[in-house]
Design an enzyme around this catalytic site. Structure first.
Site, mmCIF file in Angstrom:
data_model
loop_
_atom_site.group_PDB
_atom_site.id
_atom_site.type_symbol
_atom_site.label_atom_id
_atom_site.label_comp_id
_atom_site.label_asym_id
_atom_site.label_seq_id
_atom_site.Cartn_x
_atom_site.Cartn_y
_atom_site.Cartn_z
ATOM 1 N N TYR A 11 -25.321 4.902 17.275
ATOM 2 C CA TYR A 11 -25.063 3.461 17.441
ATOM 3 C C TYR A 11 -24.629 2.797 16.119
ATOM 4 O O TYR A 11 -23.501 2.309 15.995
ATOM 5 C CB TYR A 11 -26.318 2.805 18.016
ATOM 6 C CG TYR A 11 -26.311 1.296 18.030
ATOM 7 C CD1 TYR A 11 -25.205 0.585 18.476
ATOM 8 C CD2 TYR A 11 -27.438 0.592 17.603
ATOM 9 C CE1 TYR A 11 -25.215 -0.800 18.499
ATOM 10 C CE2 TYR A 11 -27.456 -0.788 17.625
ATOM 11 C CZ TYR A 11 -26.343 -1.483 18.069
ATOM 12 O OH TYR A 11 -26.353 -2.848 18.088
ATOM 13 N N TYR A 42 -42.685 6.130 11.942
ATOM 14 C CA TYR A 42 -41.252 5.930 11.708
ATOM 15 C C TYR A 42 -41.034 5.252 10.351
ATOM 16 O O TYR A 42 -40.286 5.739 9.495
ATOM 17 C CB TYR A 42 -40.642 5.093 12.839
ATOM 18 C CG TYR A 42 -39.284 4.555 12.487
ATOM 19 C CD1 TYR A 42 -38.193 5.417 12.379
ATOM 20 C CD2 TYR A 42 -39.090 3.201 12.211
ATOM 21 C CE1 TYR A 42 -36.945 4.936 12.012
ATOM 22 C CE2 TYR A 42 -37.847 2.710 11.853
ATOM 23 C CZ TYR A 42 -36.785 3.582 11.755
ATOM 24 O OH TYR A 42 -35.555 3.104 11.377
ATOM 25 N N LYS A 60 -39.536 6.793 6.490
ATOM 26 C CA LYS A 60 -38.467 6.190 5.672
ATOM 27 C C LYS A 60 -38.995 5.808 4.288
ATOM 28 O O LYS A 60 -38.284 5.910 3.291
ATOM 29 C CB LYS A 60 -37.909 4.950 6.376
ATOM 30 C CG LYS A 60 -37.225 5.238 7.692
ATOM 31 C CD LYS A 60 -35.880 5.915 7.497
ATOM 32 C CE LYS A 60 -35.155 6.071 8.822
ATOM 33 N NZ LYS A 60 -33.771 6.497 8.678
ATOM 34 N N PHE A 118 -33.383 -4.872 9.400
ATOM 35 C CA PHE A 118 -34.261 -5.548 10.340
ATOM 36 C C PHE A 118 -33.769 -5.098 11.725
ATOM 37 O O PHE A 118 -33.534 -3.911 11.903
ATOM 38 C CB PHE A 118 -34.316 -7.042 10.021
ATOM 39 C CG PHE A 118 -35.233 -7.259 8.830
ATOM 40 C CD1 PHE A 118 -34.891 -6.748 7.566
ATOM 41 C CD2 PHE A 118 -36.471 -7.851 8.965
ATOM 42 C CE1 PHE A 118 -35.768 -6.847 6.484
ATOM 43 C CE2 PHE A 118 -37.353 -7.962 7.882
ATOM 44 C CZ PHE A 118 -37.000 -7.454 6.649
HETATM 45 N N1 UFG Z 1 -40.099 -5.368 23.154
HETATM 46 C C1 UFG Z 1 -40.612 -5.798 24.358
HETATM 47 N N2 UFG Z 1 -40.282 -5.103 25.471
HETATM 48 C C2 UFG Z 1 -39.471 -4.009 25.457
HETATM 49 C C3 UFG Z 1 -38.946 -3.578 24.210
HETATM 50 C C4 UFG Z 1 -39.278 -4.285 23.069
HETATM 51 O O1 UFG Z 1 -41.359 -6.769 24.428
HETATM 52 O O2 UFG Z 1 -39.233 -3.408 26.518
HETATM 53 C C5 UFG Z 1 -40.458 -6.109 21.942
HETATM 54 C C6 UFG Z 1 -41.147 -5.234 20.913
HETATM 55 O O3 UFG Z 1 -42.532 -5.196 21.146
HETATM 56 C C7 UFG Z 1 -40.756 -5.936 19.622
HETATM 57 C C8 UFG Z 1 -39.386 -6.542 19.909
HETATM 58 O O4 UFG Z 1 -39.273 -6.564 21.323
HETATM 59 O O5 UFG Z 1 -41.648 -6.980 19.377
HETATM 60 C C9 UFG Z 1 -38.266 -5.723 19.343
HETATM 61 O O6 UFG Z 1 -38.475 -4.371 19.736
HETATM 62 P P1 UFG Z 1 -37.385 -3.236 19.535
HETATM 63 O O7 UFG Z 1 -37.941 -1.994 20.142
HETATM 64 O O8 UFG Z 1 -36.070 -3.721 19.991
HETATM 65 O O9 UFG Z 1 -37.276 -3.103 17.965
HETATM 66 P P2 UFG Z 1 -38.430 -2.828 16.894
HETATM 67 O O10 UFG Z 1 -38.725 -4.140 16.239
HETATM 68 O O11 UFG Z 1 -39.555 -2.076 17.442
HETATM 69 O O12 UFG Z 1 -37.700 -1.813 15.937
HETATM 70 C C10 UFG Z 1 -36.426 -2.047 15.412
HETATM 71 C C11 UFG Z 1 -35.771 -0.727 15.080
HETATM 72 C C12 UFG Z 1 -36.529 -0.039 13.997
HETATM 73 C C13 UFG Z 1 -36.756 -0.969 12.836
HETATM 74 C C14 UFG Z 1 -37.343 -2.276 13.265
HETATM 75 C C15 UFG Z 1 -37.439 -3.202 12.111
HETATM 76 O O13 UFG Z 1 -35.720 0.108 16.203
HETATM 77 O O14 UFG Z 1 -35.773 1.057 13.587
HETATM 78 O O15 UFG Z 1 -36.531 -2.827 14.262
HETATM 79 O O16 UFG Z 1 -37.698 -4.495 12.541
HETATM 80 F F1 UFG Z 1 -37.604 -0.412 11.979
#
Ligand code: UFG
Length: 342
Positions: free
Chosen positions: A15, A144, A148, A172
């Site tokens: 991606y 994860y 890093k 982010f």
């Molecule tokens: N979320 C939901 N429901 C879902 C998926 C996500 O409520 O089905 C919430 C998560 O709990 C989180 C937010 O949406 O609060 C964002 O979640 P993502 O899974 O989209 O992203 P993350 O914040 O977990 O992680 C991403 C990248 C990582 C990076 C991180 C840094 O995947 O590689 O951002 O902020 F480290």
């Protein structure tokens, strides 16, 4: 015409990597993708060089360096799901660390001096202050982020010992899709919020589950700083140019400085798509800090970088265009009510 300098892009068919490949020539570099295509897609790097190979295959990697003579490496290939890393840390430490170590040893062997690490806001852990500056303590709360952070520390020592210069780009939340509509986010399974919300809008999934509504945030859901993938990609080349000019290692947050809660993202997605997003309230997902928002001025000042594609509206619009283009046919015909926002 002047020959462009090659950059080896691991995970270039993924991606974020494919958006870097797409941007490379604009910044004066020739992208060479090195990818095993386990999660990436050959179509995502159409029109540029692709070597299909494993990072565990040192011989193949070394041959690619010999053949294309890259001046630098951008390392995108990695496992990236925070939630999965908590359940299966072995996968994250084993693959994310050993693959990178192989890459470093081939770089040293072939005397390639510049390295850009896809690092993450997840290296900061639960923030002590928001927006988070680059000098914030790094105390990751999931494997994860930890994997890093370990790489950042290894690279700091490699700089001193071997003169291998590196820039850590702490992303982010990458989101959005290229304006061409030809590339975008396709993960299987998808774990990221924005594509999942749009899946729910489109009827590709029944609903979006909100992970936790009891966080210490104004609406109780997690806050994240969403950065458009095209802006993210561009920052890599600005950082590389600067590193080559200064011959110094450095580290930058890549975010906008503005956060949105999960609820806000859902509401804005309904506005942009005109579709109702079915929502289910769920429990917290392990490893999720309540709020991750970047202090974003260092990259802007030092690199002259501007996150100009990164309004939440543009992120949602470009993802929506990509989503309909790529997944559209499968769910054509589903009836969906229009969202009733005032
Ligand atoms: N979320 C939901 N429901 C879902 C998926 C996500 O409520 O089905 C919430 C998560 O709990 C989180 C937010 O949406 O609060 C964002 O979640 P993502 O899974 O989209 O992203 P993350 O914040 O977990 O992680 C991403 C990248 C990582 C990076 C991180 C840094 O995947 O590689 O951002 O902020 F480290």
């Amino acid at each position: 015409m002047k020959k462009l300098q090659a950059v080896l892009i691991t995970g270039g068919a993924g991606y974020i990597g494919s958006h870097a490949v797409q941007e490379a020539r604009t910044y004066g570099f020739e992208p060479v993708t090195y990818d095993n295509l386990s999660t990436g897609h050959a179509w995502a790097v159409k029109g540029s060089l692709l070597v299909k190979g494993e990072l565990a295959d040192r011989k193949k990697l070394s041959e690619a360096f010999k053949k294309f003579k890259p001046v630098a490496v951008m390392h995108f290939a990695s496992h990236i799901a925070v939630g999965e890393s908590v359940i299966n840390p072995q996968k994250y430490y084993q693959d994310n660390l050993t693959n990178a170590m192989n890459l470093f040893s081939v770089m040293l062997e072939r005397k390639v001096r510049y390295f850009i690490l896809s690092s993450t806001a997840a290296t900061y852990g639960d923030p002590l202050e928001v927006p988070i500056p680059e000098t914030h303590p790094q105390v990751p709360v999931n494997p994860y982020g930890d994997s890093k952070w370990i790489l950042e520390r290894i690279l700091a020592w490699y700089d001193k010992a071997y003169g291998l210069r590196s820039t850590f780009l702490r992303y982010f939340n990458a989101a959005g899709a290229d304006a061409s509509g030809k590339i975008g986010e396709v993960h299987d399974p998808e774990t990221h919020l924005i594509p999942l919300v749009l899946d729910a809008a489109m009827g590709r999934r029944k609903e979006i589950t909100v992970f936790g509504q009891d966080y210490p945030t104004p609406d109780g859901t997690c806050i994240r700083d969403y950065i458009h993938v095209t802006d993210l990609a561009g920052a890599h080349f600005l950082a590389l140019k600067r590193m080559m000019e200064t011959d110094k290692s450095d580290f930058f947050n890549l975010g906008t400085g503005k956060g949105f809660s999960v609820r806000e993202v859902i509401t804005r997605a309904e506005e942009v798509t005109g579709m109702k997003v079915p929502v289910r309230m769920g429990s917290r997902r392990a490893g999720d800090p309540p709020e991750l928002v970047a202090r974003a001025d260092k990259a802007q000042e030092a690199l002259g970088w501007q996150p100009r594609h990164s309004s939440l509206e543009n992120i949602l619009k470009t993802t929506w265009a990509w989503h309909r283009n790529y997944f559209g046919k499968k769910s054509a015909g589903r009836k969906n009510k229009r969202a009733g926002h005032s």
